[in-house]
Design a protein around this motif. Structure first.
Motif, mmCIF file in Angstrom:
data_model
loop_
_atom_site.group_PDB
_atom_site.id
_atom_site.type_symbol
_atom_site.label_atom_id
_atom_site.label_comp_id
_atom_site.label_asym_id
_atom_site.label_seq_id
_atom_site.Cartn_x
_atom_site.Cartn_y
_atom_site.Cartn_z
ATOM 1 N N LEU A 4 0.847 -1.190 0.000
ATOM 2 C CA LEU A 4 0.000 0.000 0.000
ATOM 3 C C LEU A 4 0.884 1.242 0.000
ATOM 4 O O LEU A 4 1.900 1.279 0.696
ATOM 5 C CB LEU A 4 -0.895 0.027 1.252
ATOM 6 C CG LEU A 4 -1.868 -1.129 1.429
ATOM 7 C CD1 LEU A 4 -2.563 -1.012 2.772
ATOM 8 C CD2 LEU A 4 -2.897 -1.162 0.322
ATOM 9 N N CYS A 6 1.508 4.811 1.237
ATOM 10 C CA CYS A 6 1.057 5.710 2.306
ATOM 11 C C CYS A 6 0.802 7.097 1.716
ATOM 12 O O CYS A 6 1.696 7.687 1.129
ATOM 13 C CB CYS A 6 2.107 5.789 3.404
ATOM 14 S SG CYS A 6 1.764 7.059 4.632
ATOM 15 N N ARG A 55 -8.921 0.636 7.283
ATOM 16 C CA ARG A 55 -8.005 1.571 7.938
ATOM 17 C C ARG A 55 -6.662 0.863 8.081
ATOM 18 O O ARG A 55 -6.597 -0.318 8.424
ATOM 19 C CB ARG A 55 -8.530 1.952 9.321
ATOM 20 C CG ARG A 55 -9.899 2.591 9.290
ATOM 21 C CD ARG A 55 -10.481 2.666 10.686
ATOM 22 N NE ARG A 55 -9.780 3.649 11.494
ATOM 23 C CZ ARG A 55 -9.327 3.421 12.727
ATOM 24 N NH1 ARG A 55 -9.513 2.251 13.290
ATOM 25 N NH2 ARG A 55 -8.711 4.363 13.394
ATOM 26 N N TRP A 56 -5.622 1.588 7.802
ATOM 27 C CA TRP A 56 -4.275 1.063 7.985
ATOM 28 C C TRP A 56 -3.419 2.117 8.646
ATOM 29 O O TRP A 56 -3.635 3.310 8.469
ATOM 30 C CB TRP A 56 -3.633 0.684 6.637
ATOM 31 C CG TRP A 56 -4.200 -0.563 6.031
ATOM 32 C CD1 TRP A 56 -5.289 -0.651 5.221
ATOM 33 C CD2 TRP A 56 -3.718 -1.903 6.201
ATOM 34 N NE1 TRP A 56 -5.511 -1.961 4.865
ATOM 35 C CE2 TRP A 56 -4.564 -2.749 5.449
ATOM 36 C CE3 TRP A 56 -2.650 -2.471 6.908
ATOM 37 C CZ2 TRP A 56 -4.380 -4.133 5.390
ATOM 38 C CZ3 TRP A 56 -2.466 -3.839 6.837
ATOM 39 C CH2 TRP A 56 -3.326 -4.659 6.096
ATOM 40 N N HIS A 58 0.605 3.341 9.068
ATOM 41 C CA HIS A 58 1.988 3.157 8.621
ATOM 42 C C HIS A 58 2.870 3.064 9.867
ATOM 43 O O HIS A 58 3.644 3.969 10.181
ATOM 44 C CB HIS A 58 2.401 4.328 7.722
ATOM 45 C CG HIS A 58 3.639 4.050 6.947
ATOM 46 N ND1 HIS A 58 4.287 4.999 6.216
ATOM 47 C CD2 HIS A 58 4.367 2.908 6.800
ATOM 48 C CE1 HIS A 58 5.357 4.465 5.650
ATOM 49 N NE2 HIS A 58 5.426 3.206 5.997
ATOM 50 N N ALA A 68 -7.582 2.684 2.864
ATOM 51 C CA ALA A 68 -7.265 1.997 1.613
ATOM 52 C C ALA A 68 -8.503 1.287 1.099
ATOM 53 O O ALA A 68 -9.333 0.810 1.875
ATOM 54 C CB ALA A 68 -6.144 0.992 1.842
ATOM 55 N N ARG A 70 -9.443 -1.905 -1.275
ATOM 56 C CA ARG A 70 -8.858 -3.048 -1.966
ATOM 57 C C ARG A 70 -9.898 -4.147 -2.123
ATOM 58 O O ARG A 70 -10.978 -4.083 -1.541
ATOM 59 C CB ARG A 70 -7.632 -3.569 -1.212
ATOM 60 C CG ARG A 70 -7.988 -4.222 0.103
ATOM 61 C CD ARG A 70 -6.762 -4.810 0.781
ATOM 62 N NE ARG A 70 -7.140 -5.466 2.022
ATOM 63 C CZ ARG A 70 -7.160 -6.787 2.206
ATOM 64 N NH1 ARG A 70 -6.816 -7.594 1.230
ATOM 65 N NH2 ARG A 70 -7.518 -7.296 3.360
ATOM 66 N N VAL A 77 -5.349 -3.573 -5.095
ATOM 67 C CA VAL A 77 -5.499 -2.315 -4.352
ATOM 68 C C VAL A 77 -6.007 -1.250 -5.304
ATOM 69 O O VAL A 77 -5.399 -0.967 -6.331
ATOM 70 C CB VAL A 77 -4.153 -1.890 -3.724
ATOM 71 C CG1 VAL A 77 -4.302 -0.541 -3.022
ATOM 72 C CG2 VAL A 77 -3.664 -2.948 -2.751
ATOM 73 N N THR A 80 -5.264 4.424 -2.054
ATOM 74 C CA THR A 80 -5.191 4.799 -0.643
ATOM 75 C C THR A 80 -5.472 6.293 -0.553
ATOM 76 O O THR A 80 -5.245 7.030 -1.503
ATOM 77 C CB THR A 80 -3.802 4.516 -0.056
ATOM 78 O OG1 THR A 80 -2.828 5.178 -0.858
ATOM 79 C CG2 THR A 80 -3.503 3.030 -0.020
ATOM 80 N N TYR A 81 -5.976 6.728 0.571
ATOM 81 C CA TYR A 81 -6.303 8.148 0.717
ATOM 82 C C TYR A 81 -6.261 8.545 2.188
ATOM 83 O O TYR A 81 -6.186 7.707 3.085
ATOM 84 C CB TYR A 81 -7.657 8.465 0.073
ATOM 85 C CG TYR A 81 -8.804 7.574 0.518
ATOM 86 C CD1 TYR A 81 -8.957 6.295 -0.015
ATOM 87 C CD2 TYR A 81 -9.714 8.015 1.469
ATOM 88 C CE1 TYR A 81 -9.999 5.476 0.392
ATOM 89 C CE2 TYR A 81 -10.758 7.198 1.874
ATOM 90 C CZ TYR A 81 -10.907 5.939 1.335
ATOM 91 O OH TYR A 81 -11.921 5.133 1.747
#
Lengths: 107, 186
Positions: A4, A6, A55-56, A58, A68, A70, A77, A80-81
């Protein structure tokens, strides 16, 4: 392996550098809400086979939370935003719709 | 004042590259609005450099400023100057939301020297060293702990980790750098 990008630092981070945070765009139900609403907020998740918003964090990089989109079946994927958004960006939604015509939207 | 010692006392190991603990290094964490005029002035006064762009480190002699996240910088100065630099930064950023913390004794610093330095690191970090730009600082993991690394000289990488994990990081580097274990020997 899931990779992903970032949106805060631009690093193309692979899965082990990130921390998963579950489903995105949940509406919080707190004090004063009904038992059903609270249960839904706390426990009930979509768990779709297909397009999913997540939600991810980093975690080993800049430490920021991001969102993200996906596909849970193919690991594709879509994008991402920033986490500072109420809903997925319109262009991302259009892109997903183009790739997955039978997708019913993020809600 | 008690005598300051670095995490591993400058231990080093020579394999296909040389890995060593770099000894005492002044490190200061600065958080705040990186685009503000006060921040630019404060960093200039502390290190003599500009505020780095995203994911960049700007080095000026024995001082440097590194971008850690959209609202965080790491300032590198000689160990003995850290306390004075913190005071100067505090003063320069007064009146604006900021956090300045001397983290020199909370971190450990390592150097990985040799023509194949990146080969020792690529076994530990999920980083594409081929695309790591000149002057780029990469926060990532080294085996199982958080680390930040950058190319500090020709054929040399510097890596910082938490001091509490210094023994682990050095152990991982030492194993990774053992002679004959290069991923690309030729």
């Amino acid at each position: 392996m899931l990779t992903l990008e970032c949106p805060y630092c631009g690093v193309k981070a692979e899965e082990t550098e990130l921390q998963a945070g579950g489903e995105a765009h949940l509406k919080r139900f707190g004090p004063g809400s009904s038992d059903d609403e609270f249960e839904g907020y706390l426990f009930l998740r979509k768990n779709p086979k297909g397009v999913h918003f997540e939600r991810w964090r980093h975690a080993y990089g800049c430490g920021k939370w991001f969102l993200a989109a996906r596909c849970t079946a193919t690991l594709e994927v879509f994008g991402t935003y920033s986490a500072q958004t109420k809903e997925p960006p319109a262009d991302l939604q259009a892109k997903i719709k183009a790739k997955r015509p039978d997708w019913e939207g993020y809600k | 004042m008690s005598k300051a010692v670095s995490a591993l006392g400058g231990v080093s190991h020579k394999g296909f590259v040389e890995v060593s603990e770099a000894g005492l290094q002044g490190m200061i964490t600065v958080r705040g609005d990186l685009s503000s005029a006060k921040m630019k002035k404060a960093v200039k006064a502390a290190t003599g450099t500009a505020v780095p762009e995203a994911r960049r480190i700007v080095i000026a002699g024995d001082k440097a400023a590194a971008w850690m996240s959209p609202d965080e910088l790491l300032i590198l100065v000689p160990y003995t100057e850290a306390v004075a630099t913190v005071a100067a930064l505090e003063e320069a950023l007064a009146g604006e939301h900021h956090i300045v913390a001397d983290v020199s004794d909370a971190r450990a610093m390592f150097r990985i020297k040799g023509a194949k330095a990146s080969q020792a690191l690529l076994k530990l970090c999920p980083v594409d060293f081929e695309t790591l730009a000149e002057g780029e600082i990469r926060r990532t993991r080294a085996a199982q702990v958080a680390a930040a690394l950058w190319k500090s000289a020709e054929d040399e990488f510097s890596l910082v980790s938490f001091r509490s994990a210094a023994g682990y990081v050095f152990g991982a580097l030492e194993v990774s750098a053992r002679t004959g274990s290069e991923p690309f020997p030729a």
